[in-house]
Design an enzyme around this catalytic site. Structure first.
Site, PDB file in Angstrom:
ATOM      1  CB  CYS A   1     -10.296  10.234   5.382  1.00  0.00           C
ATOM      2  SG  CYS A   1      -8.276  10.742   5.704  1.00  0.00           S
TER       3      CYS A   1
ATOM      4  CB  CYS B   1      -7.428   7.803   4.649  1.00  0.00           C
ATOM      5  SG  CYS B   1      -7.619   9.008   5.984  1.00  0.00           S
ATOM      6  CG  ASP B   2     -10.045   5.562   2.558  1.00  0.00           C
ATOM      7  OD1 ASP B   2      -9.062   4.893   3.090  1.00  0.00           O
ATOM      8  OD2 ASP B   2     -10.985   5.664   3.335  1.00  0.00           O
TER       9      ASP B   2
END
Ligand SMILES: Cc1cc2nc3c(=O)[nH]c(=O)nc-3n(C[C@H](O)[C@H](O)[C@H](O)COP(=O)(O)OP(=O)(O)OC[C@H]3O[C@@H](n4cnc5c(N)ncnc54)[C@H](O)[C@@H]3O)c2cc1C
Length: 308
Positions: A132, A135-136
């Protein structure tokens, strides 16, 4: 025992639906599934869930949501839905070997990321291996990033990750791409992206340090292998919606995602959906939680209208 609500899945969507239905006095039963806590239980620091200025560990976040639901009376059952009969009400679910019945269902069974199944990949999820970019990506400012895949998602993630990484290497096993022409062109025109075609990853290291440091690559045409330093390793080869028990029971799209019939509704009256099982666009903890809230409100209003 006939339940008012059974929730399938204990990720952000299912646990949030459990808070809302429990507070509406519906005594929900949550079937936890093979991955209690869902995908957040795979990761480490979550920095984008509102309310946690310092961030919070994924497993702690999802456990807190579960505790909040239990506080209001939600019950959890360890087990997996293996079969469903949604052709008439009450709906029937087979959880391992036992049948359960409910007036409404909330399907929050998520979509699992496809992984490469490298020997050390699972050990490093949340420690440099991710599925992701939204997300990261932020964790890899000024770092070396690698993205695996040849479709639109891989192109989008590679482009997005150039906001953070010093360099993004895009690895694809063929020299032709499934991605649309426009997405591929964006990648080709991005000076921070290096394309490595006809190349596969044999493994990712270093599990002994609990940190991604390098990968072993192999050219599928020449057989040549080599190592390359990497800090962030993003696998972008698709997701598998966890809808196998519902095939033929509710409308799914060709990839198996639940089709929304407006809000949280599905093609079956009284069966609602929430989270990544329907969402191929946002796939975030907060959107899954929001969808869980929507499904719970829909279920509650449906039951109210039916006189329960
Ligand atoms: C490595 C990683 C890092 C991430 N980091 C972030 C982040 O920093 N921020 C963010 O917002 N999002 C992040 N995400 C995305 C986020 O985790 C998901 O969007 C979110 O978990 C989706 O929630 P969900 O409840 O819809 O599904 P999931 O979390 O996938 O939960 C699905 C649940 O359904 C259960 N289940 C499946 N099949 C069955 C069955 N047959 N019977 C019963 N139960 C079943 C599973 O056991 C699981 O409990 C990350 C994801 C990954 C993989």
């Amino acid at each position: 025992m006939l339940r008012d609500v059974i929730i399938i899945g204990s990720g952000c969507a299912g646990n949030t639906a459990a808070i809302y239905t429990a507070r509406a006095n519906l005594k929900p039963l949550v079937i936890a599934g093979h991955e209690p806590g869902g995908q957040l239980s795979l990761t480490t620091l979550v920095e984008n869930f509102p309310g946690f200025p310092e961030g919070i560990d994924g497993p702690a976040l999802v456990e807190n949501i579960k505790k909040q639901a239990e506080h209001f009376g939600a019950e959890y059952l360890h087990g997996t839905v293996v079969e469903a009969n949604l052709s008439k009400r009450p709906f029937r679910l087979k959880v391992d070997n036992e049948w359960h019945e409910a007036r409404t269902l909330i399907i929050a069974s998520g979509a699992s990321a496809r992984w490469l199944n490298l020997p050390n990949e699972q050990k490093l999820i949340g420690h440099g291996v991710s599925s992701c970019a939204t997300c990261d990506g932020f964790f890899y400012r000024g770092k070396q990033i690698m993205v695996i895949g040849g479709g639109d998602t891989a192109m989008e993630e590679a482009n997005f990750l150039t906001r953070f990484g010093e360099k993004v290497a895009l690895v694809h096993r063929r020299d032709a791409f499934r991605a649309s022409k426009i997405m591929l062109e964006r990648v080709l025109n991005n000076p921070k992206i290096e394309l490595l075609t006809n190349t596969v990853v044999d493994d990712v290291y270093d599990a002994s340090q609990n940190l991604v440091t390098k990968v072993k690559l192999r050219n599928v045409k020449t057989g040549e292998t080599w190592e390359r330093s990497v800090d962030g390793f993003f696998v972008a080869i698709g997701h598998i919606p966890n809808t196998a028990p519902f095939v033929g029971q509710i409308e799914l799209d060709p990839d198996g995602y639940v089709i929304s019939k407006g809000g949280a509704r599905t093609s079956v009256t009284g069966v609602f959906q929430a989270g990544d099982v329907q969402d191929r666009t946002y796939r975030q903890a907060i959107t899954a939680s929001g969808a869980g809230c929507m499904a719970a409100i829909e279920a509650e209003r449906f039951l109210e209208a039916e006189g329960h």
